[in-house]
Design an enzyme around this catalytic site. Structure first.
Site, short mmCIF file in Angstrom:
data_model
loop_
_atom_site.label_atom_id
_atom_site.label_comp_id
_atom_site.label_asym_id
_atom_site.label_seq_id
_atom_site.Cartn_x
_atom_site.Cartn_y
_atom_site.Cartn_z
CG HIS A 19 27.03 4.98 -15.09
ND1 HIS A 19 28.29 4.58 -15.46
CD2 HIS A 19 27.09 6.34 -14.94
CE1 HIS A 19 29.09 5.64 -15.55
NE2 HIS A 19 28.38 6.70 -15.24
CD GLU A 118 36.98 16.58 -17.10
OE1 GLU A 118 38.07 16.67 -16.50
OE2 GLU A 118 36.00 15.92 -16.69
CG ASP A 169 30.53 12.19 -11.41
OD1 ASP A 169 30.55 13.39 -11.78
OD2 ASP A 169 30.59 11.24 -12.21
#
Length: 284
Positions: A19, A118, A169
């Site tokens: 991040h 997702e 990721d």
């Protein structure tokens, strides 16, 4: 297949590296008025309560975010990352940790767009609830898909404004994720050669990690590769001792920022004398 929940790991050393880089890239994209898209192939729940049972069960943030918060002096990139985190904790206590979708939402302007994938059936419901509750007024900018982000990425490229950040990721619990990551990046570059692609991966004792690193660094395109290890690998062969970030078409400012930041992170987050970092780049 659906065992991974990022809440167990929120705010750990891997999140700090991931991040910090993402915030820097977002800030760089905001230097121009032209709109851009952010596409996150594995979005998770978006934001995490560090007081929750899942987060406190392992308490990984204690050796990640908490160490940074206790530091007296830090590089500019870390200070900027902590500003982004503290935006979601206005009372000054770091109870909530923003994942990549929330950091993107904070950075985006009115014409920018966020596309989230997702697959986890529970995680996506939490993501949608969080968006309704925590990010009211952003629905016009955000699209959420319960789909495989590796495959779904194809439908989003190239983005309409021809400017964009793609974050890949996965959890890598499924060993096939390593191969799927390389495929998604390679196919993504065919559709969007000028895009900024950010790949996160874990440093664990698996042959697939070395295979992934070799495949990524063979790409004939400008890239930056950073790794951070906080400890020696466990004798059991299990556990996360570090992580890597591979950025295709990186901002020209990123290398110098990391040249200062990575040594500091190594010293601040080290859990033993085997802590280390690497920084390499190719092309422009």
């Amino acid at each position: 297949m659906f065992s991974y929940r990022h809440a167990f790991h929120a705010g750990n050393h891997a999140d700090v590296l991931k991040h910090t880089i993402l915030v820097h890239v977002l800030d760089y994209f905001n230097r121009k008025d032209a709109p851009y898209w952010v596409i996150d192939t594995h979005a998770g729940a978006g934001i995490y309560d560090l007081r929750s049972e899942w987060a406190t069960k392992r308490g990984e943030f204690a050796d990640g975010l908490d160490r940074l918060l206790a530091a007296q002096a830090m590089p500019d990139a870390i200070e900027r990352y902590l500003q982004a985190v503290q935006h979601f904790n206005p009372d000054g206590v770091a109870n909530f940790y923003p994942g990549s979708p929330w950091l993107a939402l904070q950075a985006m302007r009115g014409r920018d767009r966020l596309r989230l994938f997702e697959m986890h059936p529970t995680e996506i419901e939490v993501l949608r609830d969080n968006l309704k509750r925590e990010a009211a007024g952003t629905q016009r900018q955000v699209a959420v898909y319960q789909a495989d982000g590796f495959n779904g990425l194809k439908s989003q490229l190239p983005p309409a404004p021809r400017r964009g950040i793609v974050l890949i990721d996965p959890s890598y619990e499924d060993k096939r994720d390593y191969r799927h990551t390389v495929q998604a990046l390679s196919e993504g570059l065919k559709r969007f050669a000028t895009g900024c692609f950010i790949v996160w991966y874990p440093l664990v004792q698996r042959r697939e990690v070395a295979d992934l690193q070799r495949a990524l660094t063979r790409l004939a395109t400008p890239w930056l590769h950073a790794t951070l290890s906080v400890s020696k690998p466990a004798a059991t062969g299990l556990g996360l001792h570090g992580s890597g970030m591979f950025v295709v078409n990186p901002p020209w400012t990123l290398h110098d920022a990391l040249a200062t930041t990575l040594p500091w992170l190594k010293a601040t987050l080290a859990q033993d004398d085997r802590a280390n970092f690497t920084l390499a780049r190719h092309g422009d």
